[in-house]
Motif scaffolding. Structure first.
Motif, PDB file in Angstrom:
ATOM      1  N   ARG A  46      36.351  35.956  50.181  1.00 19.54           N
ATOM      2  CA  ARG A  46      35.692  36.999  49.395  1.00 19.54           C
ATOM      3  C   ARG A  46      36.548  38.249  49.478  1.00 19.54           C
ATOM      4  NH1 ARG A  46      31.436  38.264  46.977  1.00 19.54           N
ATOM      5  NH2 ARG A  46      30.286  36.421  47.603  1.00 19.54           N
ATOM      6  N   ILE A  47      36.913  38.787  48.306  1.00 16.39           N
ATOM      7  CA  ILE A  47      37.628  40.056  48.249  1.00 16.39           C
ATOM      8  C   ILE A  47      36.701  41.062  47.596  1.00 16.39           C
ATOM      9  CG2 ILE A  47      39.606  41.322  47.319  1.00 16.39           C
ATOM     10  CD1 ILE A  47      41.190  38.755  47.390  1.00 16.39           C
ATOM     11  N   ALA A  48      36.480  42.174  48.286  1.00 20.63           N
ATOM     12  CA  ALA A  48      35.642  43.240  47.741  1.00 20.63           C
ATOM     13  C   ALA A  48      36.417  44.546  47.825  1.00 20.63           C
ATOM     14  CB  ALA A  48      34.343  43.345  48.531  1.00 20.63           C
ATOM     15  N   VAL A  49      36.097  45.444  46.931  1.00 25.50           N
ATOM     16  CA  VAL A  49      36.675  46.784  46.969  1.00 25.50           C
ATOM     17  C   VAL A  49      35.559  47.721  47.405  1.00 25.50           C
ATOM     18  CG1 VAL A  49      37.696  48.637  45.598  1.00 25.50           C
ATOM     19  CG2 VAL A  49      38.358  46.263  45.175  1.00 25.50           C
ATOM     20  N   VAL A  50      35.808  48.451  48.477  1.00 29.04           N
ATOM     21  CA  VAL A  50      34.791  49.351  49.029  1.00 29.04           C
ATOM     22  C   VAL A  50      35.383  50.751  49.182  1.00 29.04           C
ATOM     23  CG1 VAL A  50      33.552  47.505  50.239  1.00 29.04           C
ATOM     24  CG2 VAL A  50      35.385  48.706  51.419  1.00 29.04           C
ATOM     25  N   GLY A  51      34.513  51.740  49.250  1.00 27.42           N
ATOM     26  CA  GLY A  51      34.966  53.114  49.461  1.00 27.42           C
ATOM     27  C   GLY A  51      35.537  53.271  50.853  1.00 27.42           C
ATOM     28  N   GLY A  52      36.544  54.134  50.978  1.00 28.26           N
ATOM     29  CA  GLY A  52      37.117  54.392  52.298  1.00 28.26           C
ATOM     30  C   GLY A  52      38.624  54.313  52.261  1.00 28.26           C
ATOM     31  N   ASP A 110      25.297  34.982  43.636  1.00 32.50           N
ATOM     32  CA  ASP A 110      24.915  35.297  42.267  1.00 32.50           C
ATOM     33  C   ASP A 110      25.809  36.380  41.685  1.00 32.50           C
ATOM     34  OD1 ASP A 110      22.980  33.487  41.683  1.00 32.50           O
ATOM     35  OD2 ASP A 110      21.289  34.806  42.076  1.00 32.50           O
ATOM     36  N   ARG A 111      26.225  36.193  40.452  1.00 36.53           N
ATOM     37  CA  ARG A 111      27.026  37.123  39.666  1.00 36.53           C
ATOM     38  C   ARG A 111      28.492  37.208  40.101  1.00 36.53           C
ATOM     39  NH1 ARG A 111      25.105  42.459  39.687  1.00 36.53           N
ATOM     40  NH2 ARG A 111      26.231  42.784  37.756  1.00 36.53           N
ATOM     41  N   ASP A 112      28.893  36.479  41.141  1.00 35.84           N
ATOM     42  CA  ASP A 112      30.291  36.475  41.564  1.00 35.84           C
ATOM     43  C   ASP A 112      31.179  35.826  40.504  1.00 35.84           C
ATOM     44  OD1 ASP A 112      30.067  37.719  44.010  1.00 35.84           O
ATOM     45  OD2 ASP A 112      30.031  35.864  45.172  1.00 35.84           O
ATOM     46  N   VAL A 136      36.307  34.476  45.767  1.00 31.12           N
ATOM     47  CA  VAL A 136      35.130  35.002  45.077  1.00 31.12           C
ATOM     48  C   VAL A 136      35.182  36.525  45.098  1.00 31.12           C
ATOM     49  CG1 VAL A 136      33.623  33.005  45.413  1.00 31.12           C
ATOM     50  CG2 VAL A 136      33.695  34.749  47.168  1.00 31.12           C
ATOM     51  N   ILE A 137      34.812  37.099  43.945  1.00 30.30           N
ATOM     52  CA  ILE A 137      34.865  38.549  43.769  1.00 30.30           C
ATOM     53  C   ILE A 137      33.615  38.974  43.021  1.00 30.30           C
ATOM     54  CG2 ILE A 137      36.184  40.456  42.745  1.00 30.30           C
ATOM     55  CD1 ILE A 137      38.650  38.639  42.878  1.00 30.30           C
ATOM     56  N   ASP A 138      32.968  40.045  43.474  1.00 30.67           N
ATOM     57  CA  ASP A 138      31.813  40.559  42.747  1.00 30.67           C
ATOM     58  C   ASP A 138      32.311  41.270  41.495  1.00 30.67           C
ATOM     59  OD1 ASP A 138      31.614  43.718  43.253  1.00 30.67           O
ATOM     60  OD2 ASP A 138      32.389  42.744  45.057  1.00 30.67           O
ATOM     61  N   PRO A 139      31.469  41.377  40.445  1.00 30.65           N
ATOM     62  CA  PRO A 139      31.920  41.953  39.173  1.00 30.65           C
ATOM     63  C   PRO A 139      32.456  43.378  39.282  1.00 30.65           C
ATOM     64  CG  PRO A 139      29.740  40.974  38.929  1.00 30.65           C
ATOM     65  CD  PRO A 139      30.100  40.902  40.386  1.00 30.65           C
ATOM     66  N   LYS A 140      31.875  44.191  40.151  1.00 31.95           N
ATOM     67  CA  LYS A 140      32.331  45.579  40.308  1.00 31.95           C
ATOM     68  C   LYS A 140      33.746  45.613  40.892  1.00 31.95           C
ATOM     69  CE  LYS A 140      29.868  49.777  41.529  1.00 31.95           C
ATOM     70  NZ  LYS A 140      28.809  50.309  42.357  1.00 31.95           N
ATOM     71  N   SER A 141      33.984  44.811  41.923  1.00 33.48           N
ATOM     72  CA  SER A 141      35.315  44.755  42.545  1.00 33.48           C
ATOM     73  C   SER A 141      36.341  44.180  41.574  1.00 33.48           C
ATOM     74  CB  SER A 141      35.281  43.915  43.815  1.00 33.48           C
ATOM     75  OG  SER A 141      34.466  44.525  44.790  1.00 33.48           O
ATOM     76  N   ALA A 142      35.907  43.250  40.715  1.00 32.29           N
ATOM     77  CA  ALA A 142      36.826  42.614  39.768  1.00 32.29           C
ATOM     78  C   ALA A 142      37.487  43.639  38.856  1.00 32.29           C
ATOM     79  CB  ALA A 142      36.086  41.563  38.945  1.00 32.29           C
ATOM     80  N   LEU A 143      36.766  44.708  38.543  1.00 35.17           N
ATOM     81  CA  LEU A 143      37.337  45.758  37.697  1.00 35.17           C
ATOM     82  C   LEU A 143      38.563  46.377  38.343  1.00 35.17           C
ATOM     83  CD1 LEU A 143      34.018  47.581  36.690  1.00 35.17           C
ATOM     84  CD2 LEU A 143      35.378  46.049  35.249  1.00 35.17           C
TER      85      LEU A 143
END
Length: 119
Positions: free
Chosen positions: A39-45, A62-64, A75-82
């Protein structure tokens, strides 16, 4: 148990390079998750405002968006995908800067550690 509702993406979203895929497959097998995913996510920081967060998981939520690249599921969540669209994940053995590295064409500013960026 209900089915997970996710989309299937392709390597235009993220591409796992050969060096990273071998390490990821080993890590997944060590954890007994040979069918699992990164899982790759983009988070603040981070020093540039955004940073990558990576975890080994059993599969998509769901929604990944699920991408299979070089025999590794990501797997990437839609927000991080941007933020990660068009990125590549590699692995370096370098003593100073070793580990997983994301090369992101959307990053306008990156810090020297390669883990933080601004888009």
């Amino acid at each position: 148990m209900s089915a997970v509702n996710y989309k299937v993406g392709n390597e235009k979203l993220i591409k796992i390079l050969e060096g990273a895929s071998g390490h990821l497959r080993q890590l997944l097998e060590k954890q007994g998750r040979s069918d699992g995913a990164l899982r790759i996510a983009v988070v603040g920081g981070g020093c540039s405002g955004l940073q990558y967060k990576m975890d080994l998981v059993d599969g998509p939520r769901d929604r990944d968006i699920l991408v299979t690249s070089n025999s590794v599921n990501v797997v990437i969540d839609p927000k991080s995908a941007l933020f990660v669209a068009g990125s590549e994940l590699d692995y370096s053995e370098d003593l100073q800067q070793g580990g997983f590295k994301v090369t992101n064409p959307n990053a306008q500013v990156t810090c020297s550690c390669g883990e933080s960026f601004a888009a």
